[in-house]
Design a protein around this motif. Structure first.
Motif, PDB file in Angstrom:
ATOM      1  N   ALA A 179      42.517  54.462  57.764  1.00  0.00           N
ATOM      2  CA  ALA A 179      43.656  55.092  57.086  1.00  0.00           C
ATOM      3  C   ALA A 179      43.271  55.516  55.676  1.00  0.00           C
ATOM      4  O   ALA A 179      43.667  56.600  55.211  1.00  0.00           O
ATOM      5  N   ALA A 180      42.506  54.674  54.977  1.00  0.00           N
ATOM      6  CA  ALA A 180      42.087  55.029  53.616  1.00  0.00           C
ATOM      7  C   ALA A 180      41.184  56.252  53.627  1.00  0.00           C
ATOM      8  O   ALA A 180      41.349  57.178  52.814  1.00  0.00           O
ATOM      9  N   ALA A 181      40.225  56.279  54.558  1.00  0.00           N
ATOM     10  CA  ALA A 181      39.336  57.438  54.642  1.00  0.00           C
ATOM     11  C   ALA A 181      40.106  58.691  55.032  1.00  0.00           C
ATOM     12  O   ALA A 181      39.859  59.781  54.512  1.00  0.00           O
ATOM     13  N   GLY A 182      41.056  58.544  55.963  1.00  0.00           N
ATOM     14  CA  GLY A 182      41.857  59.685  56.371  1.00  0.00           C
ATOM     15  C   GLY A 182      42.723  60.214  55.242  1.00  0.00           C
ATOM     16  O   GLY A 182      42.892  61.426  55.090  1.00  0.00           O
ATOM     17  N   ALA A 183      43.288  59.310  54.450  1.00  0.00           N
ATOM     18  CA  ALA A 183      44.116  59.741  53.321  1.00  0.00           C
ATOM     19  C   ALA A 183      43.283  60.492  52.291  1.00  0.00           C
ATOM     20  O   ALA A 183      43.726  61.512  51.742  1.00  0.00           O
ATOM     21  N   GLU A 184      42.075  60.021  52.030  1.00  0.00           N
ATOM     22  CA  GLU A 184      41.211  60.719  51.089  1.00  0.00           C
ATOM     23  C   GLU A 184      40.786  62.071  51.643  1.00  0.00           C
ATOM     24  O   GLU A 184      40.672  63.056  50.895  1.00  0.00           O
ATOM     25  N   THR A 193      51.801  71.227  43.429  1.00  0.00           N
ATOM     26  CA  THR A 193      51.645  70.007  42.623  1.00  0.00           C
ATOM     27  C   THR A 193      52.309  68.827  43.307  1.00  0.00           C
ATOM     28  O   THR A 193      51.753  67.717  43.352  1.00  0.00           O
ATOM     29  N   GLU A 194      53.501  69.035  43.845  1.00  0.00           N
ATOM     30  CA  GLU A 194      54.204  67.958  44.544  1.00  0.00           C
ATOM     31  C   GLU A 194      53.417  67.502  45.769  1.00  0.00           C
ATOM     32  O   GLU A 194      53.300  66.291  46.026  1.00  0.00           O
ATOM     33  N   VAL A 195      52.895  68.451  46.528  1.00  0.00           N
ATOM     34  CA  VAL A 195      52.112  68.098  47.723  1.00  0.00           C
ATOM     35  C   VAL A 195      50.870  67.311  47.329  1.00  0.00           C
ATOM     36  O   VAL A 195      50.508  66.305  47.972  1.00  0.00           O
ATOM     37  N   THR A 196      50.197  67.742  46.264  1.00  0.00           N
ATOM     38  CA  THR A 196      48.980  67.052  45.816  1.00  0.00           C
ATOM     39  C   THR A 196      49.294  65.648  45.327  1.00  0.00           C
ATOM     40  O   THR A 196      48.581  64.687  45.650  1.00  0.00           O
ATOM     41  N   GLU A 197      50.372  65.505  44.553  1.00  0.00           N
ATOM     42  CA  GLU A 197      50.739  64.176  44.060  1.00  0.00           C
ATOM     43  C   GLU A 197      51.128  63.247  45.208  1.00  0.00           C
ATOM     44  O   GLU A 197      50.828  62.052  45.173  1.00  0.00           O
ATOM     45  N   ALA A 198      51.788  63.795  46.230  1.00  0.00           N
ATOM     46  CA  ALA A 198      52.125  62.976  47.400  1.00  0.00           C
ATOM     47  C   ALA A 198      50.862  62.507  48.107  1.00  0.00           C
ATOM     48  O   ALA A 198      50.768  61.349  48.537  1.00  0.00           O
ATOM     49  N   ALA A 199      49.864  63.392  48.217  1.00  0.00           N
ATOM     50  CA  ALA A 199      48.603  63.013  48.860  1.00  0.00           C
ATOM     51  C   ALA A 199      47.862  61.973  48.029  1.00  0.00           C
ATOM     52  O   ALA A 199      47.256  61.040  48.573  1.00  0.00           O
ATOM     53  N   ILE A 200      47.895  62.119  46.714  1.00  0.00           N
ATOM     54  CA  ILE A 200      47.264  61.121  45.840  1.00  0.00           C
ATOM     55  C   ILE A 200      47.944  59.766  46.006  1.00  0.00           C
ATOM     56  O   ILE A 200      47.285  58.721  46.078  1.00  0.00           O
ATOM     57  N   GLY A 201      49.278  59.777  46.073  1.00  0.00           N
ATOM     58  CA  GLY A 201      50.004  58.528  46.275  1.00  0.00           C
ATOM     59  C   GLY A 201      49.665  57.869  47.599  1.00  0.00           C
ATOM     60  O   GLY A 201      49.496  56.643  47.675  1.00  0.00           O
ATOM     61  N   GLN A 202      49.537  58.671  48.646  1.00  0.00           N
ATOM     62  CA  GLN A 202      49.182  58.113  49.947  1.00  0.00           C
ATOM     63  C   GLN A 202      47.780  57.531  49.926  1.00  0.00           C
ATOM     64  O   GLN A 202      47.533  56.437  50.468  1.00  0.00           O
ATOM     65  N   ALA A 203      46.830  58.220  49.286  1.00  0.00           N
ATOM     66  CA  ALA A 203      45.462  57.698  49.175  1.00  0.00           C
ATOM     67  C   ALA A 203      45.438  56.404  48.375  1.00  0.00           C
ATOM     68  O   ALA A 203      44.710  55.459  48.705  1.00  0.00           O
ATOM     69  N   ARG A 204      46.248  56.338  47.322  1.00  0.00           N
ATOM     70  CA  ARG A 204      46.306  55.130  46.499  1.00  0.00           C
ATOM     71  C   ARG A 204      46.860  53.956  47.294  1.00  0.00           C
ATOM     72  O   ARG A 204      46.318  52.842  47.252  1.00  0.00           O
ATOM     73  N   ARG A 205      47.936  54.205  48.054  1.00  0.00           N
ATOM     74  CA  ARG A 205      48.511  53.118  48.865  1.00  0.00           C
ATOM     75  C   ARG A 205      47.521  52.643  49.926  1.00  0.00           C
ATOM     76  O   ARG A 205      47.431  51.442  50.202  1.00  0.00           O
ATOM     77  N   ALA A 206      46.796  53.571  50.512  1.00  0.00           N
ATOM     78  CA  ALA A 206      45.814  53.188  51.534  1.00  0.00           C
ATOM     79  C   ALA A 206      44.710  52.335  50.919  1.00  0.00           C
ATOM     80  O   ALA A 206      44.280  51.330  51.516  1.00  0.00           O
ATOM     81  N   ARG A 207      44.250  52.694  49.725  1.00  0.00           N
ATOM     82  CA  ARG A 207      43.214  51.918  49.065  1.00  0.00           C
ATOM     83  C   ARG A 207      43.724  50.541  48.638  1.00  0.00           C
ATOM     84  O   ARG A 207      42.990  49.555  48.680  1.00  0.00           O
TER      85      ARG A 207
END
Length: 609
Positions: free
Chosen positions: A198-203, A230-244
């Protein structure tokens, strides 16, 4: 294909790892043998320490001379263990580098082997992440973790066996204390794979969003989509952070628990050993030796524990890298079953160069047809222009003609053979699609051109550049004949127009009988675009040219014009015929032409169709 790329199953990862180990079995065998010798040398030192203690405690004979010999032997064996361990790591690192190179090369071969219609649909960010981040993690693990873990495992096994042989009671005591470590590792491993995937997929998803945003930066700016991206990118960053953070939470459980568990074997051996020694069931030397062995066991187990997180991350990356082999090499259609046992078509099987489109329908989503009931026949040597407003289906039709996509119903054939059934290398002998997208490799101009024709001579390369009006090559100072040796991206920076001319020169070298230009000159200024198209027309005389017309002047010069509107072919004829008919094309021509062709505007507002 939509969504992320496939991920290999644990069985597939084990199979791939087994193949990589067998491919360099000599190094693997040498690594195990040298590690075994190093571990054996390390076992003798604690045993000699026990003998020294028992000798001093006994106090019989020449104690000093005996202790000196035993101590000298321990020193020699310590040196031998150090040298053997260094040798083992050297073998392991070399094995890791070779295997990492093998993994990278395999990934590259699989990527390049993807059919164009499949490669064009894979998520770019996910593919980039697998080829860079995941491949690098696998390489680093094979280079460092594998040899160190093998050394640690072999050393640990020798130590456990040595304690059991020394005294089974103390050995079992120590092993029982390790159950806590086993429980912690088992708990971790049961949860690690999905978390790390999940972490690799989110990144990878984040990389895909960043790549697509950068690629479409012009469109984002024109349509005012900055806030949405910007909203889409921030959402993806948040998902990657939660996965990590999920992976980090696993480590916060694993490491403290294992640290506590690793201290128990020595404590257990000293407590039980002390009781046995007090009852004169074992000697003091045996207790000390067992305690030293179990203390030494902490180091290799610590190594394993420290690398276990890296190994889980690497296993997830390995699964993502190997998952590329699960991408279907073809896209099934409604008639795929009937062709399952048919031999593959080849360039020699195609009896003619006539392109035929019959009752074609196509949909990207399966919900709404982008093309509906297209019927078109293109004769060899004909120059056909396809025009229409943005979104009319021009580029989609070009993809079908080039074999990048397969129609859902109907057929697109060349000489009676479905274009999408031709193998990629043979397909390029017939049809080449060139779009406004292009790539310049950080290499010499010669090597950038030889991609299209590896055996081309310098005179052929110069001729191809001249054919597309590329006057920008310049020889380095003092090398009047070295234009082709200029390094692009360093000695010569190409703008969009020059890079596009380079792409067109490759097409000239490839020399297909059918060329599809999907707004290939859209980034050139009108004068340069006109010169390039005239040069191409002269060089490709007698060949079929299908041009997605961004400027109606291109359509004016064509033998016939196909007019697309809302996914349908609404008009077909020569320029004069369509202008006289006063239909869709006639209205477009009048709007575009006006009173001054030099000030004419493009047919569409954006370079996509």
């Amino acid at each position: 294909m939509s969504g992320q790329l496939p991920v290999a199953s644990p069985a597939e990862v084990r199979s791939a790892a087994g193949r990589d180990l067998r491919a360099d079995r000599a190094a693997v065998i040498g690594l195990v043998l040298v590690n075994g010798l190093a571990a054996a040398a390390g076992l003798v030192g604690p045993w000699l320490l026990g003998r020294i203690i028992d000798t001093i405690q006994g106090g019989s004979g020449n104690v000093l001379s005996t202790v000196d010999r035993l101590a000298f032997g321990a020193v020699l064996l310590t040196v031998a263990q150090t040298v053997l361990s260094w040798w083992a790591l050297k073998i392991g690192y070399r094995f890791g580098e070779r295997t990492a190179a093998r993994v990278r090369e395999r990934f590259m071969r699989r990527t390049l082997a993807l059919p164009p219609r499949v490669a064009d649909q894979v998520p770019v960010g996910d593919l980039i992440a697998r080829g860079s981040t995941d491949a690098s993690q696998v390489a680093a693990t094979l280079r460092s973790a594998v040899p160190e873990v093998l050394v640690a495992v072999v050393h640990a096994l020798f130590l456990i066996v040595a304690v059991l042989v020394l005294d089974p009671r103390l050995g079992l005591c120590g092993l029982a204390s390790l159950l806590g470590v086993g429980a912690a590792v088992r708990w971790y491993l049961r949860r690690a794979r999905p978390v790390y995937l999940a972490a690799a997929g989110a990144e990878a998803g984040l990389a895909d969003i960043v790549a697509s945003t950068a690629k479409g930066a012009r469109t984002v700016e024109l349509l005012g989509l900055e806030d949405r991206r910007t909203e889409v990118t921030e959402a993806a960053i948040g998902q990657a952070r939660r996965a990590r953070l999920g992976a980090l939470w696993l480590r916060t459980i694993l490491f403290p628990w294992s640290e506590i568990a690793l201290t128990l074997p020595v404590a257990g051996a000293l407590l039980i050993g002390g009781a046995l020694y007090a009852n004169e069931l074992v000697s003091l030397g045996v207790v000390v030796t067992a305690a030293v062995y179990l203390r030494q066991l902490v180091d290799p187990l610590n190594t394993v524990m420290l690398w276990i997180e890296q190994l889980q991350g690497a296993a997830a990356s390995y699964a993502r890298v190997e998952g590329l082999s699960d991408i279907p090499r073809t896209e099934p259609s409604q008639t795929e079953a009937s062709r399952a046992n048919a031999p593959a078509a080849s360039a020699r099987d195609v009896p003619g160069n006539r392109i035929r489109v019959q009752d074609v329908r196509f949909s990207y989503t399966g919900v709404r047809d982008v093309l509906r009931g297209i019927d078109l026949s293109v004769q060899p040597g004909e120059r056909l222009a396809i025009v229409g407003t943005s979104g009319a289906g021009k580029s989609t039709l070009a993809r079908l003609l080039a074999g990048l996509d397969r129609p859902h119903t109907g057929s697109v054939t060349i000489g009676g053979t479905p274009v999408a059934d031709l193998p990629p290398d043979q397909l390029r002998e017939h049809v080449v699609l060139i779009t406004q997208d292009h790539h310049v490799f950080h290499d010499t101009l010669r090597d950038n051109l030889l991609i299209a024709k590896p055996d081309a001579t310098d005179s052929e390369l110069h001729a191809a550049l001249n054919a597309v009006g590329a006057t920008w090559p310049a020889a380095p100072e003092g090398e009047p004949d070295g234009e082709l040796d200029v390094v692009l991206g360093r000695e010569l920076i190409l703008g969009d127009a020059a890079a596009q001319q380079l792409s067109l020169a490759r097409v000239v070298l490839a020399d297909p009988h059918t060329l599809i230009l999907d707004e290939a000159t859209a980034l050139l200024d009108p004068k340069t675009a006109r010169q390039t198209e005239q040069s191409l027309a002269a060089v490709l005389h007698g060949r079929t040219v299908i041009a997605i017309a961004h400027r109606l002047q291109t359509a004016h010069d064509a033998d016939r014009i196909a007019v697309m509107e809302a996914g349908e072919l609404v008009e077909l004829g020569t320029h004069d015929e369509l202008v006289s008919a006063g239909g869709v094309y006639g209205n477009l021509w009048q709007t575009w032409h006006g009173d001054d062709p030099g000030n004419a505007t493009p047919l569409t507002d954006t370079p996509t169709g």
